[in-house]
Design a protein around this motif. Structure first.
Motif, PDB file in Angstrom:
ATOM      1  N   TYR A 192      34.028 -28.365 -12.883  1.00 44.59           N
ATOM      2  CA  TYR A 192      33.590 -29.349 -11.894  1.00 44.59           C
ATOM      3  C   TYR A 192      33.995 -29.054 -10.449  1.00 44.59           C
ATOM      4  N   ALA A 197      30.229 -34.763  -9.624  1.00 43.41           N
ATOM      5  CA  ALA A 197      29.707 -33.921 -10.698  1.00 43.41           C
ATOM      6  C   ALA A 197      30.149 -34.385 -12.082  1.00 43.41           C
ATOM      7  N   TYR A 198      31.262 -35.116 -12.145  1.00 43.58           N
ATOM      8  CA  TYR A 198      31.753 -35.582 -13.444  1.00 43.58           C
ATOM      9  C   TYR A 198      30.944 -36.801 -13.862  1.00 43.58           C
TER      10      TYR A 198
END
Length: 198
Positions: free
Chosen positions: A99, A169-170
Motif C-alpha cells: 500500500y 489505497a487500503y
C-alpha cells in the motif's frame, strides 16, 4: 466517521431464511429471522456460509447493523492466534510494500501493554512502531489498518490531507475505523447486554 444511511422498510416478521450480502471473507451470509427470538442475536459458520439468527421484529437497519457486528465477532474469534513481534514486523513490511510502495521501513514493530488510550504509536526518528495489546484478537483487517496508520506516520506526521491520501489505497480503512470507534463506544457504556444464543 461518516456512516451511510440505511433505509428501514417495514415488513412482516418471517422465520424463513433470507439471503444477505457476502461477508468480509467471501462467505455468503444468510439471515434467519425467528418469531421465538426476542432480543438475542447469534451467528455461526455453516460450510462456506455464515448464518446470522435474529428476532423477526428487527428492522432492516437493525439487521444490517447486527450482521456487521456478528461477522466482525466471528472474524475476531477465528483470528485469536496472537502474532508475535517478529510476525508483526513481517506483516508491516508486507503492508508497506502493498500500500505504500515499500517507502515506510520501520526498524522495529512490537506489541506493548502500556497503551490503553490509543491503538498504536510511532516514533519516526527511531523508526519504531508500537501496537496496543488490546488489538490482539481483533479482526486481521483492523490490526492491518492500525499498522498501516502507523506506517503512514513514518512518512507523514500529523493527520492532514497528505496523510489520509496514503491510506486511501487500503480498502477497509473506513470499516476498521468504525470497528475501533464501536469498541471505544462500548467501553463507555455502563452496561452492555451480551448477545447470547437461545
Amino acid at each position: 466517521m461518516p456512516v451511510d444511511p440505511l433505509h428501514s422498510a417495514a415488513r412482516p416478521p418471517r422465520s424463513a431464511p433470507s439471503p444477505h450480502s457476502r461477508g468480509p471473507e467471501n462467505h455468503a451470509v444468510e439471515v434467519r429471522r425467528s418469531a421465538r427470538r426476542r432480543r438475542t442475536v447469534s451467528a455461526y459458520r455453516e460450510g462456506d456460509r455464515t448464518v446470522v439468527l435474529i428476532p423477526a421484529r428487527m428492522s432492516d437497519a437493525e439487521e444490517q447493523r447486527w450482521v456487521t457486528v456478528m461477522l466482525d465477532k466471528l472474524a475476531a474469534q477465528e483470528s485469536r492466534r496472537m502474532l508475535g513481534d517478529a510476525e508483526l514486523a513481517e506483516r508491516a513490511g508486507r503492508l508497506s510494500e502493498q500500500y505504500l510502495d515499500g517507502r515506510a521501513r520501520p526498524d522495529s514493530v512490537r506489541w506493548v501493554t502500556n497503551q490503553n488510550t490509543r491503538w498504536g504509536s510511532c516514533t519516526p526518528a527511531e523508526g519504531s512502531i508500537r501496537l496496543s495489546h488490546r488489538l490482539q484478537g481483533m479482526p486481521e483487517y483492523v490490526v492491518d489498518y492500525v499498522l498501516l496508520h502507523e506506517l503512514a506516520h513514518l512518512l507523514v506526521p500529523g493527520h492532514g490531507p497528505a496523510f489520509w491520501r496514503l491510506l486511501e489505497a487500503y480498502p477497509r480503512t473506513e470499516r476498521a475505523r468504525g470497528y475501533l470507534e464501536g469498541v471505544v463506544a462500548a467501553e463507555r457504556l455502563p452496561h452492555l447486554p451480551a448477545a447470547r444464543s437461545e
